[in-house]
Design an enzyme around this catalytic site. Structure first.
Site, PDB file in Angstrom:
ATOM      1  N   GLU A  16      -4.752 202.856  15.765  1.00 11.39           N
ATOM      2  CA  GLU A  16      -3.561 202.730  14.926  1.00 11.39           C
ATOM      3  C   GLU A  16      -2.726 204.010  14.907  1.00 11.39           C
ATOM      4  OE1 GLU A  16      -4.615 200.323  11.164  1.00 11.39           O
ATOM      5  OE2 GLU A  16      -6.552 200.984  11.938  1.00 11.39           O
ATOM      6  N   SER A 192      -4.566 196.798  11.015  1.00  5.42           N
ATOM      7  CA  SER A 192      -3.350 196.434  11.744  1.00  5.42           C
ATOM      8  C   SER A 192      -3.521 195.193  12.614  1.00  5.42           C
ATOM      9  CB  SER A 192      -2.856 197.608  12.613  1.00  5.42           C
ATOM     10  OG  SER A 192      -2.514 198.702  11.793  1.00  5.42           O
ATOM     11  N   SER A 344       3.142 202.070   5.520  1.00  2.00           N
ATOM     12  CA  SER A 344       4.380 202.395   4.791  1.00  2.00           C
ATOM     13  C   SER A 344       4.117 202.749   3.329  1.00  2.00           C
ATOM     14  CB  SER A 344       5.402 201.258   4.873  1.00  2.00           C
ATOM     15  OG  SER A 344       5.677 200.926   6.220  1.00  2.00           O
TER      16      SER A 344
END
EC number: 6.3.2.4
Length: 406
Positions: A16, A192, A344
């Site tokens: 990731e 992810s 995020s």
């Protein structure tokens, strides 16, 4: 007023890696520059540490090899009771850090490894502690804790690579005995949606396991839900914890894919490339979602309560996102997994909850410093006089001999 020196840590030896870079740059774009001096610390895919202001601009990642050649290698350390890093080279120097802001996703960054390194050099850092980060990184261990807390989870089976390679047929038979098709297969220690596949029969299950085991030593096999939607909720805090609004992510396939999470949402997060002048719509922010989630108020409150409960039980610090499956018709939910930190930093959930991204970054740094202040009240060493006593008695062998006689 002196600015706080913040080490901006991201990258890492992880699948990731790129997601970590996006998360870090998003947060940097939204930080209050008047309060902080940002010092980038980029960890390459090989695990080397670098610093260079160019790491904070997305357009410089067109040629990462050239970027690394123009950067300075560093080594974390401690000097004169200050944590920071040493730059390598003829004119090397020591750079102090007041706090490390961590944006890692995946192995060797999100899993407690980086946290342990920073603890050794007594550098405050954002996010979960060494132990909590290690626990939340392992989906199988996390589910065991969820169950212990009395929260509903899906039927699942955890399998090690060693057992699968030793006797794959036995693993397949065990899965079919415990679970029903269709099943989801995922690596237990990365996120992810990398390495995740849906299995509808034994052949596809075997294939899904082979794929997942290329990314992790442990794999989860989960029984799929019927007529359920995914709902996510975030928790934020250290001494006091609160939950965000809930969201329903929208995927293009049965499995919420890497592309769904990071390469949707129009031009900002599309496959045509990310815009360096607007990172806010990239990363997890590019995922199509409905906020608030279209579920009854009762379920929303239950999920928010469960989110806070898990965060507290894991002694969380900073921000996390917990993912659920929900069947509104049956008025039920099941907890799936926890993400620390979420892609995020789940700013899109906190902005809908009244917390701006810049404020969220401030809070994460404040929580890190508060935890360090709390840790400073703990005495980690103990003067026992044991070594002096052994030396006076003639060494280790004489000491042991006397102890046996006594």
């Amino acid at each position: 007023m002196n600015k706080l020196k913040v080490g901006w840590f991201f990258g890492g030896r992880a699948t990731e890696h790129e997601v970590s870079v996006l998360t870090a740059l998003q947060a940097f774009e939204n930080i209050n520059q008047s309060r902080y001096e940002i010092i980038p610390v980029y960890v390459s895919k090989k695990g080397d540490f670098y610093t260079n202001p160019k790491f904070l601009d997305l357009k410089n990642y067109k040629d990462v090899d050239s970027l690394l050649l123009s950067s300075t290698k560093i080594t974390l350390g401690r000097k004169e009771n200050q944590g920071g890093f040493f730059t390598q080279g003829l004119f090397g120097k020591f750079v102090t850090l007041d706090v490390a802001f961590l944006s890692f996703h995946g192995s060797f960054g999100e899993d407690g490894c980086m946290q342990g390194l920073l603890e050794m050099y007594q550098i405050p850092y954002t996010g979960f502690s060494v132990l909590s980060a290690g626990i939340t990184m392992d989906k199988a261990i996390s589910k065991a804790i969820f169950k212990e807390l009395g929260l509903p989870v899906c039927n699942y089976l955890a399998v090690s690579r060693i057992d699968f390679l030793k006797n794959p047929k036995q693993v397949l038979e065990q899965a079919k005995k415990i679970l029903k098709f269709p099943m989801f297969v995922k690596p237990a220690t990365i996120g992810s949606s990398i390495g995740v596949n849906k299995a509808k029969d034994e052949d596809s299950l075997n294939f899904a396991l082979e794929v997942a085991f290329t990314f992790a030593e442990k794999v989860l096999i989960e029984e799929a839900f019927e007529n359920a939607i995914e709902v996510n909720c975030s928790a934020l805090g250290y001494e006091e914890i609160k939950a965000s609004v809930c969201e329903m992510p929208v995927g293009s396939t049965e499995v919420l894919s890497f592309e769904d999470k990071y390469q949707k949402g129009g031009g900002k997060g599309s496959k045509q490339g990310l815009r360096s002048d607007d990172l806010k719509g990239s990363g997890m922010a590019s995922l199509s979602r409905i906020i608030p989630a279209p579920i009854p108020d009762k379920l929303t409150k239950q999920i928010q309560g469960a989110t806070v409960k898990v965060f507290k039980a894991l002694e969380g610090c900073g921000v996390a996102r917990i993912d659920y499956f929900v069947n509104s018709a049956k008025d039920k939910f099941w907890i799936n997994e926890i993400n620390t930190p979420p892609g995020s930093f789940a700013f899109y959930l906190w902005e809908k909850s009244g917390v701006k991204f810049s404020k969220l970054v401030d809070m994460l740094i404040e929580f890190a410093l508060k935890r360090t202040e709390n840790q400073s009240k703990t005495q980690y060493t103990f003067e026992s006089g044991l070594l002096s006593s052994m030396a006076q008695k003639g060494g280790i062998n004489k000491f042991v001999s006397d102890e046996i006689k006594n």
